[in-house]
Design an enzyme around this catalytic site. Structure first.
Site, PDB file in Angstrom:
ATOM      1  N   SER A  43       1.283  -1.299  -0.422  1.00  0.00           N
ATOM      2  CA  SER A  43      -0.149   0.070  -0.237  1.00  0.00           C
ATOM      3  C   SER A  43       1.250   1.302  -0.043  1.00  0.00           C
ATOM      4  O   SER A  43       0.447   2.365   0.023  1.00  0.00           O
ATOM      5  CB  SER A  43      -1.514  -0.285   1.165  1.00  0.00           C
ATOM      6  OG  SER A  43      -0.284  -0.403   2.388  1.00  0.00           O
ATOM      7  N   GLU A  44       1.937   1.271   0.594  1.00  0.00           N
ATOM      8  CA  GLU A  44       3.496   2.528   0.711  1.00  0.00           C
ATOM      9  C   GLU A  44       3.938   1.596   0.266  1.00  0.00           C
ATOM     10  O   GLU A  44       4.751   0.160   1.456  1.00  0.00           O
ATOM     11  CB  GLU A  44       3.044   2.928   1.430  1.00  0.00           C
ATOM     12  CG  GLU A  44       2.123   4.509   0.899  1.00  0.00           C
ATOM     13  CD  GLU A  44       0.520   4.194   1.864  1.00  0.00           C
ATOM     14  OE1 GLU A  44      -0.445   5.517   1.645  1.00  0.00           O
ATOM     15  OE2 GLU A  44       0.294   3.515   2.807  1.00  0.00           O
ATOM     16  N   THR A  45       5.547   2.547   0.349  1.00  0.00           N
ATOM     17  CA  THR A  45       7.162   2.426   0.462  1.00  0.00           C
ATOM     18  C   THR A  45       7.056   3.714   0.938  1.00  0.00           C
ATOM     19  O   THR A  45       7.100   4.928   0.201  1.00  0.00           O
ATOM     20  CB  THR A  45       7.963   1.648  -1.135  1.00  0.00           C
ATOM     21  OG1 THR A  45       6.691   0.275  -1.442  1.00  0.00           O
ATOM     22  CG2 THR A  45       9.105   1.146  -0.527  1.00  0.00           C
ATOM     23  N   HIS A  72       1.368   4.055   8.709  1.00  0.00           N
ATOM     24  CA  HIS A  72       2.009   3.231   8.095  1.00  0.00           C
ATOM     25  C   HIS A  72       3.296   2.975   8.674  1.00  0.00           C
ATOM     26  O   HIS A  72       4.533   2.066   9.071  1.00  0.00           O
ATOM     27  CB  HIS A  72       0.855   1.571   8.219  1.00  0.00           C
ATOM     28  CG  HIS A  72       1.280   2.179   6.814  1.00  0.00           C
ATOM     29  ND1 HIS A  72       0.737   2.097   6.158  1.00  0.00           N
ATOM     30  CD2 HIS A  72       1.541   0.486   5.848  1.00  0.00           C
ATOM     31  CE1 HIS A  72       0.441   1.898   4.781  1.00  0.00           C
ATOM     32  NE2 HIS A  72       1.563   0.504   4.769  1.00  0.00           N
ATOM     33  N   TRP A 196      -9.552   3.147  -1.391  1.00  0.00           N
ATOM     34  CA  TRP A 196      -8.156   3.632  -2.284  1.00  0.00           C
ATOM     35  C   TRP A 196      -8.116   3.905  -3.371  1.00  0.00           C
ATOM     36  O   TRP A 196      -7.397   3.503  -3.872  1.00  0.00           O
ATOM     37  CB  TRP A 196      -7.661   4.896  -1.000  1.00  0.00           C
ATOM     38  CG  TRP A 196      -6.535   3.468  -0.836  1.00  0.00           C
ATOM     39  CD1 TRP A 196      -6.391   2.378  -0.455  1.00  0.00           C
ATOM     40  CD2 TRP A 196      -5.042   4.301  -0.797  1.00  0.00           C
ATOM     41  NE1 TRP A 196      -5.179   1.984   0.094  1.00  0.00           N
ATOM     42  CE2 TRP A 196      -4.695   2.999  -0.733  1.00  0.00           C
ATOM     43  CE3 TRP A 196      -4.498   5.713  -1.097  1.00  0.00           C
ATOM     44  CZ2 TRP A 196      -3.082   2.921  -0.284  1.00  0.00           C
ATOM     45  CZ3 TRP A 196      -3.093   5.096  -1.289  1.00  0.00           C
ATOM     46  CH2 TRP A 196      -1.932   3.828  -0.681  1.00  0.00           C
TER      47      TRP A 196
END
Length: 265
Positions: A43-45, A72, A196
């Site tokens: 979802s994110e890096t 997170h 999202w």
């Protein structure tokens, strides 16, 4: 490039929200960071670079785009730095020049985030239908994150939502995501889920950044400054939030390192 995967807002591997953490030692382009985030497909890096002493720059990329703020991935990055250094406090500076102070508190990590306001908003019938929601209690909007918040009455209904994401994307082309939330009578004060598909994956498992406005939203409704939050995604996750002076928010949670390696770039 040293690269990690960390499950945030949980003390159990393969729960919570997995974030990539890349330790940047030489300058790389925005295009390369975006390509790496797409390759890791989390979802994110976060891309973290040491500046001086306990000061670090941090940037966040979803597989689709750069994200201005991510709870997170900040927690995951702090976990890696605390595991590999002797510091007890870290000062992250984001791409938007927001300073995020994180501290080690036993097994937990606390992060200081800004607090954002919400304004009254409306939601289309098509968007509600795509989410599978027939009735809402309230609809508000946060401009800093470009997220629409919908309050519903039931945590059980929240957990059972199965959105039609293809239809959901077509209902709106001007927001980053939709946060659906409900108050709780369990050990948690409120539950939430974050969808999202416009800017990331279909659903974010546990979302710290939404609490920059979600915490104040529930604080005013529940007349509390310290609360416990549960994210009712398939992976589940939890955090503690507390509104403090100077319009700031403490987000506290745990994290588990599940992967260590080297990315060949």
């Amino acid at each position: 490039m040293k690269t990690y995967i960390v499950d945030s807002f949980t003390n159990t591997a393969f729960k919570g929200n997995p974030a990539g953490v890349c330790i940047v030692t030489t300058l790389i382009s925005d295009e390369k960071m975006q390509a790496i985030a797409a390759e890791l497909n989390l979802s994110e890096t976060a891309f973290v670079q040491h500046i001086s002493n306990n000061n670090y720059s941090i940037r966040y990329f979803s597989p689709i785009m750069e994200i201005p703020l991510c709870g997170h991935a900040t927690l995951a990055s702090a976990k890696i730095i605390f595991e590999n250094t002797s510091v007890e406090e870290i000062h992250f500076t984001t791409f938007q020049n927001i300073e995020l102070v994180t501290k080690k508190e036993g097994e937990k990590i606390s992060m200081v985030f800004p607090v954002y306001e919400t304004t009254k908003a409306t939601v289309s019938k098509e968007l509600l239908t795509a989410l599978g929601i027939s009735e809402i209690n309230n609809c508000v909007y946060n401009k800093e994150t470009n997220i629409l918040l919908l309050e519903i009455s039931s945590t059980s209904a929240l957990a059972k939502l199965t959105p039609d994401f293809e239809a959901l994307v077509k209902t709106n082309n001007s927001i980053n995501g939709v946060l659906v939330t409900s108050s709780s009578t369990s050990e948690y004060d409120f539950h939430s889920r974050y969808f999202w598909p416009w800017s990331g994956s279909n659903e974010d498992p546990v979302t710290g950044a939404t609490h920059t406005f979600l915490a104040k939203y529930w604080s005013e409704k529940l007349n509390k400054t310290a609360m416990k939050s549960f994210q009712a995604s398939q992976r589940t996750g939890a955090m503690e939030v507390e509104l403090i002076e100077n319009n700031q928010l403490i987000i506290k949670g745990e994290a588990v390192i599940v992967f260590k390696g080297e990315l060949c770039i």
